[in-house]
Enzyme design. Sequence first.
Site, PDB file in Angstrom:
ATOM      1  N   SER A 148      31.688 111.854  -7.453  1.00 22.02           N
ATOM      2  CA  SER A 148      30.508 111.734  -8.303  1.00 22.02           C
ATOM      3  C   SER A 148      30.797 112.390  -9.665  1.00 22.02           C
ATOM      4  O   SER A 148      31.779 112.007 -10.310  1.00 22.02           O
ATOM      5  CB  SER A 148      29.304 112.358  -7.582  1.00 22.02           C
ATOM      6  OG  SER A 148      28.119 111.973  -8.204  1.00 22.02           O
ATOM      7  N   ASP A 314      27.262 102.234  -2.292  1.00 20.50           N
ATOM      8  CA  ASP A 314      26.836 103.256  -3.258  1.00 20.50           C
ATOM      9  C   ASP A 314      25.925 102.578  -4.280  1.00 20.50           C
ATOM     10  O   ASP A 314      26.365 101.707  -5.041  1.00 20.50           O
ATOM     11  CB  ASP A 314      28.094 103.845  -3.931  1.00 20.50           C
ATOM     12  CG  ASP A 314      27.780 105.001  -4.876  1.00 20.50           C
ATOM     13  OD1 ASP A 314      26.626 105.113  -5.329  1.00 20.50           O
ATOM     14  OD2 ASP A 314      28.701 105.791  -5.163  1.00 20.50           O
ATOM     15  N   HIS A 348      25.570 106.617  -1.839  1.00 20.21           N
ATOM     16  CA  HIS A 348      26.388 107.451  -2.732  1.00 20.21           C
ATOM     17  C   HIS A 348      26.933 108.718  -2.048  1.00 20.21           C
ATOM     18  O   HIS A 348      28.088 109.081  -2.224  1.00 20.21           O
ATOM     19  CB  HIS A 348      25.541 107.820  -3.949  1.00 20.21           C
ATOM     20  CG  HIS A 348      26.230 108.729  -4.901  1.00 20.21           C
ATOM     21  ND1 HIS A 348      27.305 108.330  -5.650  1.00 20.21           N
ATOM     22  CD2 HIS A 348      26.020 110.037  -5.206  1.00 20.21           C
ATOM     23  CE1 HIS A 348      27.717 109.345  -6.396  1.00 20.21           C
ATOM     24  NE2 HIS A 348      26.959 110.386  -6.135  1.00 20.21           N
TER      25      HIS A 348
HETATM   26  N1  LIG Z   1      24.065 114.760  -3.822  1.00 23.07           N
HETATM   27  C1  LIG Z   1      25.107 115.249  -4.660  1.00 23.07           C
HETATM   28  C2  LIG Z   1      25.823 114.168  -5.376  1.00 23.07           C
HETATM   29  C3  LIG Z   1      25.044 113.626  -6.530  1.00 23.07           C
HETATM   30  O1  LIG Z   1      25.853 112.838  -7.313  1.00 23.07           O
HETATM   31  C4  LIG Z   1      24.594 116.302  -5.603  1.00 23.07           C
HETATM   32  O2  LIG Z   1      23.395 116.541  -5.625  1.00 23.07           O
HETATM   33  O3  LIG Z   1      25.396 116.921  -6.282  1.00 23.07           O
END
Ligand SMILES: N[C@@H](CCO)C(=O)O
Length: 368
Positions: A148, A314, A348
């Site tokens: 991410s 995703d 994701h």
């Molecule tokens: N759920 C993760 C990934 C978000 O892209 C976060 O809160 O960092």
Amino acid sequence: MSLNLKTYTEHFTNPLYLESGRILEPYDITYETYGELNDDKSNVVVICHALTGSHHCAGTYDGDKKPGWWDNLIGSSKAVDTDKYFVICTNVLGSCFGSTGPMSPQHPHHNPYRYKFPVITIKDMVKAQRILFDKLGIHNVHAIIGGSMGGMQALHFAIHYPDFASKIISLATTHATQPWAIAFNKISQEAILKDPDFKGGYYESSEIAKSGLSGMAVGRMAGHISFLSPESMQSKFGREYRGTDGLYELFGKFQVEMYLEYNGYNFTKWFDPLSYLYITKAINIYDLSRGFDSLGEALQKVNAELHLISFSNDLLFRSHEMKEINDTLKAIGYKNHNYLDVQSDYGHDSFLVEVDKFEKYIKDVLNG
Ligand SMILES: N[C@@H](CCO)C(=O)O
Ligand SMILES: CC(=O)SCCNC(=O)CCNC(=O)[C@H](O)C(C)(C)COP(=O)(O)OP(=O)(O)OC[C@H]1O[C@@H](n2cnc3c(N)ncnc32)[C@H](O)[C@@H]1OP(=O)(O)O
């Protein structure tokens, strides 16, 4: 062997020249290490965290309920084997877990920066890490891995420090944040800004940690939806209804509603609202090709073995965005890369919860 978890904070007094033209000075970087650095410093693996992650990616502190956020991937005999590799994970600038962020004191005063904190970009986060590694005497690393926003950092390392890492693995990310993802961030940002308890940014952190911030909670609920998928919600909750309140009671809830409430309200107790604004801003303005004529021109800088991993369901950073990076690398004739689209229904956050689907790939890349 033991994980050998150690946490440090390094203080920098030299100015950090930011992409915006502004300067951050002084600043702190908090980081965690696992395993042992070998004599020729050739076994370093850097881990980059996502939006609300921290430097604590593996192991457990005394009294903690849960281990670090990638504990299923990093540790003794795991894919990122700490018996073999010296793993470093830093908390990014702008965050709220020790590195300098909007609630840090604005030198030489003791009051927090709040809105006076400069906008930080992914490139700035990476630059600060590079400076930290130099200070630690680490001028090359074996690998960099991130998912991410961590994947954005990994790609920035590939382009802006092409000889720094031998291998780069970027998961669940994109080459430039698209309107769909910006739109989710907009809901969170607006919900924070319009909450009266946010006090226009002049809140007391202790009050929010105690009482929560309902606007931020609602914004995080929207964000959380983008981390899942219709299929994962179906399999997690179905149409299950909370037993005690009847279907015809206005505030009776489905399990999915309870889940969003819990994760939304709980979030405000452990993450700072101004950091959320600053980090979502960094994600929104992330574009790998900024400063270049095209993505292809940016990717011509890459010199590492580059691995791109997307997740088929995703909804935040779609598989095809990662595939575009792969196609562009092919188009410019770059040979040292590979693309894997992991089949998954989760959404994701697969990169956090379905490690079993890609750990072997990571292990093989690191050891291969
Ligand atoms: N759920 C993760 C990934 C978000 O892209 C976060 O809160 O960092
Ligand atoms: C990537 C980085 O760099 S780090 C960032 C990682 N952290 C986050 O993303 C923060 C948000 N957390 C999450 O999204 C998830 O906890 C994940 C993705 C990290 C892990 O997912 P999972 O292990 O599948 O956990 P799951 O989504 O089932 O549960 C999350 C929480 O909701 C709670 N929960 C689950 N079902 C329900 C329900 N029906 N009603 C109320 N609460 C529920 C769980 O008990 C858990 O609580 P806890 O965090 O206090 O332990």
